[in-house]
Scaffold this motif. Structure first.
Motif, PDB file in Angstrom:
ATOM      1  N   ARG A 204      23.811  13.937  12.447  1.00  0.00           N
ATOM      2  CA  ARG A 204      22.874  13.378  11.461  1.00  0.00           C
ATOM      3  C   ARG A 204      21.542  13.036  12.109  1.00  0.00           C
ATOM      4  O   ARG A 204      20.485  13.220  11.513  1.00  0.00           O
ATOM      5  N   CYS A 205      21.591  12.512  13.318  1.00  0.00           N
ATOM      6  CA  CYS A 205      20.356  12.175  14.034  1.00  0.00           C
ATOM      7  C   CYS A 205      19.482  13.399  14.225  1.00  0.00           C
ATOM      8  O   CYS A 205      18.266  13.353  14.016  1.00  0.00           O
TER       9      CYS A 205
ATOM     10  N   TYR B 258      15.378  14.206  12.795  1.00  0.00           N
ATOM     11  CA  TYR B 258      14.198  14.568  13.577  1.00  0.00           C
ATOM     12  C   TYR B 258      13.719  15.970  13.230  1.00  0.00           C
ATOM     13  O   TYR B 258      12.517  16.244  13.280  1.00  0.00           O
ATOM     14  N   ASP B 259      14.639  16.847  12.871  1.00  0.00           N
ATOM     15  CA  ASP B 259      14.231  18.189  12.453  1.00  0.00           C
ATOM     16  C   ASP B 259      13.392  18.114  11.180  1.00  0.00           C
ATOM     17  O   ASP B 259      12.476  18.912  10.989  1.00  0.00           O
ATOM     18  N   GLN B 260      13.687  17.159  10.313  1.00  0.00           N
ATOM     19  CA  GLN B 260      12.907  16.993   9.090  1.00  0.00           C
ATOM     20  C   GLN B 260      11.494  16.536   9.420  1.00  0.00           C
ATOM     21  O   GLN B 260      10.523  16.996   8.808  1.00  0.00           O
ATOM     22  N   VAL B 261      11.368  15.643  10.400  1.00  0.00           N
ATOM     23  CA  VAL B 261      10.041  15.197  10.848  1.00  0.00           C
ATOM     24  C   VAL B 261       9.239  16.392  11.350  1.00  0.00           C
ATOM     25  O   VAL B 261       8.056  16.553  11.034  1.00  0.00           O
ATOM     26  N   THR B 262       9.880  17.238  12.135  1.00  0.00           N
ATOM     27  CA  THR B 262       9.227  18.422  12.687  1.00  0.00           C
ATOM     28  C   THR B 262       8.768  19.368  11.584  1.00  0.00           C
ATOM     29  O   THR B 262       7.652  19.904  11.617  1.00  0.00           O
TER      30      THR B 262
ATOM     31  N   MET C  46      25.155   1.941  17.106  1.00  0.00           N
ATOM     32  CA  MET C  46      25.625   3.325  17.205  1.00  0.00           C
ATOM     33  C   MET C  46      25.107   3.974  18.490  1.00  0.00           C
ATOM     34  O   MET C  46      25.840   4.690  19.176  1.00  0.00           O
ATOM     35  N   HIS C  47      23.854   3.703  18.807  1.00  0.00           N
ATOM     36  CA  HIS C  47      23.292   4.253  20.041  1.00  0.00           C
ATOM     37  C   HIS C  47      23.959   3.622  21.257  1.00  0.00           C
ATOM     38  O   HIS C  47      24.178   4.286  22.270  1.00  0.00           O
ATOM     39  N   ARG C  48      24.291   2.351  21.148  1.00  0.00           N
ATOM     40  CA  ARG C  48      25.006   1.688  22.238  1.00  0.00           C
ATOM     41  C   ARG C  48      26.339   2.383  22.496  1.00  0.00           C
ATOM     42  O   ARG C  48      26.732   2.589  23.648  1.00  0.00           O
TER      43      ARG C  48
ATOM     44  N   LEU D 197      20.820  17.202  21.833  1.00  0.00           N
ATOM     45  CA  LEU D 197      19.714  16.246  21.781  1.00  0.00           C
ATOM     46  C   LEU D 197      18.513  16.765  22.564  1.00  0.00           C
ATOM     47  O   LEU D 197      17.354  16.600  22.150  1.00  0.00           O
ATOM     48  N   GLU D 198      18.790  17.391  23.702  1.00  0.00           N
ATOM     49  CA  GLU D 198      17.702  17.991  24.481  1.00  0.00           C
ATOM     50  C   GLU D 198      17.024  19.098  23.677  1.00  0.00           C
ATOM     51  O   GLU D 198      15.790  19.202  23.664  1.00  0.00           O
ATOM     52  N   ASN D 199      17.821  19.905  22.983  1.00  0.00           N
ATOM     53  CA  ASN D 199      17.252  20.977  22.153  1.00  0.00           C
ATOM     54  C   ASN D 199      16.427  20.405  21.003  1.00  0.00           C
ATOM     55  O   ASN D 199      15.407  20.986  20.608  1.00  0.00           O
TER      56      ASN D 199
END
Length: 226
Positions: A75-76, A80-84, A111-113, A139-141
C-alpha cells in the motif's frame, strides 16, 4: 476446463483471501508489540480470531508477520506512485513526496516501527532474510521511480546509484521515526527539510539553477561590487 478443474483454484484463492484478511487484522497488534513480544497466541488474544484459526492459515508467527508487513508495504508503494503520477512540475513532485512522507509518519508510525523491527531481525533470523530483501528492493525501486520522474521533469538524468539514494532517504526517515516516537514535535518538519535538501542537491532543482544562472544571489552581487 471442467468444474473439477476449477475447484482447486477457487479453494486456493479463498485461502489466500482469508490469509490476507487475517494478516490485516493482526497488523495493529503486531505494530504495538513488535516481533519479540508477539506470538500467534498473543495475536489471537488481541483479536476476534482464535489461536487455532491463525495456526491453520499461518505456519508460525514469522509467516503471519511477513504476510502482514508485505501487504502494508504494498500500500505504501502505491501511495508514492500516485504522487509520482500526479506531479506536473518539479515543485509538485517535491511537495507531494514530502507531504506523503509526513502523513505516513504521523498516521502510521507504529507500522513503520514494525518494519524496522523486522528488518533488524534479519541480522539474527534467516527466515526473514529473503522476504525482507525483496521488500527492501521494492522500496528502493519506489524511490528510484520518484527520481526518474525528477529526471523527466528537469531533463537531467540521475547519476547517483539507486541504492545510495534509497539509503539516504531511508536513513532520514528512520531517524525521524526514532525522534517522533520519542515525542519530538519538530521531527517531521526537520525530516522534510532534510529530505528536500538532499534531493535538491542530487537533482537539477530549477529554483537553484535560477539562483545561479538567471538571478545571481547576494553573494555573487557582493563579489561584483568588491
Amino acid at each position: 476446463m471442467t468444474r473439477l478443474d476449477r475447484i482447486p483454484r477457487q479453494r486456493v484463492d479463498k485461502f489466500a483471501e482469508r490469509r490476507a484478511e487475517l494478516a490485516e487484522a493482526a497488523l495493529q497488534t503486531l505494530s504495538e508489540l513488535g516481533y519479540a513480544r508477539t506470538s500467534l497466541r498473543e495475536i489471537a488474544q488481541n483479536s476476534e480470531f482464535t489461536h487455532g484459526v491463525l495456526h491453520y492459515y499461518f505456519r508460525d508467527k514469522v509467516d503471519l508477520i511477513l504476510c502482514s508487513v508485505r501487504q502494508y508495504k504494498a500500500r505504501c508503494v502505491t501511495r508514492y506512485d500516485q504522487v509520482t503520477a500526479d506531479a506536473r512540475t518539479y515543485e509538485d513532485l517535491m511537495t507531494g513526496f514530502l507531504a506523503a512522507l509526513a502523513q505516513t509518519m504521523r498516521d502510521e508510525a507504529h507500522m513503520h516501527r514494525l518494519w524496522y523491527d523486522i528488518r533488524s531481525q534479519t541480522l539474527f533470523e534467516t527466515a526473514f532474510q529473503a522476504d525482507v530483501a525483496e521488500l527492501d528492493r521494492s522500496l528502493e525501486n519506489m524511490i528510484w521511480r520518484i527520481m526518474g520522474r525528477f529526471a523527466e521533469l528537469t531533463g537531467e538524468p540521475q547519476t547517483m546509484p539507486p541504492s545510495v539514494i534509497y539509503a539516504m532517504i531511508d536513513g532520514l526517515f528512520q531517524q525521524c521515526l526514532l525522534k517522533h516516537l520519542s515525542g519530538d514535535t519538530h521531527a517531521i518538519d526537520q525530516m522534510q527539510a532534510d529530505v528536500r535538501l538532499v534531493l535538491s542537491k542530487i537533482t537539477n532543482d530549477p529554483a537553484r539553477s535560477v539562483g545561479v544562472t538567471g538571478s545571481p544571489g547576494r553573494g555573487a552581487k557582493e563579489r561584483r561590487r568588491g
